[in-house]
Design an enzyme around this catalytic site. Structure first.
Site, PDB file in Angstrom:
ATOM      1  N   GLU A   1      35.294 -76.995  22.781  1.00  0.00           N
ATOM      2  CA  GLU A   1      36.292 -75.990  22.398  1.00  0.00           C
ATOM      3  C   GLU A   1      37.306 -75.673  23.491  1.00  0.00           C
ATOM      4  O   GLU A   1      38.501 -75.536  23.213  1.00  0.00           O
ATOM      5  CB  GLU A   1      35.595 -74.694  21.947  1.00  0.00           C
ATOM      6  CG  GLU A   1      34.942 -74.779  20.583  1.00  0.00           C
ATOM      7  CD  GLU A   1      33.516 -75.286  20.639  1.00  0.00           C
ATOM      8  OE1 GLU A   1      32.809 -75.152  19.633  1.00  0.00           O
ATOM      9  OE2 GLU A   1      33.107 -75.815  21.702  1.00  0.00           O
ATOM     10  N   GLU A   9      26.325 -75.758  17.718  1.00  0.00           N
ATOM     11  CA  GLU A   9      25.996 -74.390  17.344  1.00  0.00           C
ATOM     12  C   GLU A   9      25.140 -74.334  16.081  1.00  0.00           C
ATOM     13  O   GLU A   9      24.310 -73.435  15.925  1.00  0.00           O
ATOM     14  CB  GLU A   9      27.286 -73.586  17.199  1.00  0.00           C
ATOM     15  CG  GLU A   9      27.959 -73.421  18.560  1.00  0.00           C
ATOM     16  CD  GLU A   9      29.349 -72.802  18.499  1.00  0.00           C
ATOM     17  OE1 GLU A   9      29.588 -71.839  19.237  1.00  0.00           O
ATOM     18  OE2 GLU A   9      30.183 -73.285  17.706  1.00  0.00           O
TER      19      GLU A   9
END
Length: 266
Positions: A140, A120
């Site tokens: 995640e 990210e």
């Protein structure tokens, strides 16, 4: 802090290369995982890049054998659950999902493994260079949470829906060649040359007219910001709910014990 004063941080190596600010994540003993201090210091460094008129571009890289393993969940989860701010006054959220965004270009240089929030960071940068042996994984969901640093917004835009879902929903690892193919990195270079190449690119940008560079960035982001605005407000509230779930507890336990999580869906 003047432009001639060394930048001193506990968890970062920060230096100038002319008009380029070079920022190194510096917790190699923890695989450059982000604890609360490093989150705050990186936000501060981004603020310096943005507000120092003598700086025209930035480079972000990882010290040691890898870019970053992502979030140090055991360290940061309590702060997130308590709603603590990890962006000091004057800083910029490094994932740029709230508050102001960098007005100057940032080039990311990736080596080793780039996990979760690391991807990210790359997606929030403007250009990314990876060494040939670099690997990536958006892990995640294997830990009972979801990507809350902007991947749900930017990964599909950069790579296309199917490519983004292929890697976000499986939590599988992919290599630098695949990252280049799907467009989340722009160049793949021989091992050990990624930082030098990123600095060269940043210096090339820094030689251009700074107002023109900043206007180009700002204008290119107009449509992007409009499409992201509604979704950004849901990222942190959603992840806080997931952090409180039984699956998140199971995922964190599996991560710490290096076992396979068996999720229960609650």
């Amino acid at each position: 802090m003047t432009s001639d004063t060394p930048y001193a941080y506990e968890t970062l190596n920060v230096r100038r290369e002319g008009t380029v600010l070079v920022i190194g994540l510096n917790r190699p003993h923890k695989r450059n995982a982000f604890d609360a201090t490093m989150l705050q210091e990186l936000a501060t460094a981004y603020g310096v890049l943005d507000t120092d008129d003598s700086l025209r571009a930035g480079v972000l890289y990882g010290e040691g054998k890898q870019f970053t393993s992502g979030l140090d969940l055991a360290s940061v989860a309590p702060a997130l659950q308590n709603g603590a701010s990890l962006v000091p006054e004057g800083g910029i959220n490094p994932w740029q999902v709230d508050g102001r965004r960098l007005s100057k270009p940032l080039v990311a240089a990736i080596n080793g493994s780039c996990l979760t929030l690391g991807i990210e960071l790359v997606l929030a940068a403007d250009i990314a260079v990876a060494e040939e042996s670099a690997t990536f994984a958006q892990l995640e969901i294997s830990r009972g949470i979801f990507p809350f640093g902007g991947a749900t917004l930017r990964f599909p835009r950069a790579a296309g829906w199917g490519n983004a879902m292929r890697w976000m929903l499986t939590a599988e690892q992919f290599d630098a060649a695949e990252a280049r193919r799907i467009g989340i990195v722009q160049e793949v270079v021989p091992d050990g040359t990624h930082v030098a190449r990123a600095i060269t690119l940043a210096q090339t940008i820094a030689r251009q007219a700074p107002l023109g560079v900043q206007a180009t960035l700002a204008n290119a982001r107009l449509a992007e910001r409009e499409s992201e605005a509604a979704a950004e407000g849901e990222l942190v509230p959603t992840v806080l709910k997931l952090f409180a779930s039984e699956d998140a507890r199971i995922g964190l336990g599996a991560f710490l014990s290096r076992t396979t999580a068996e999720f229960v869906g609650r």
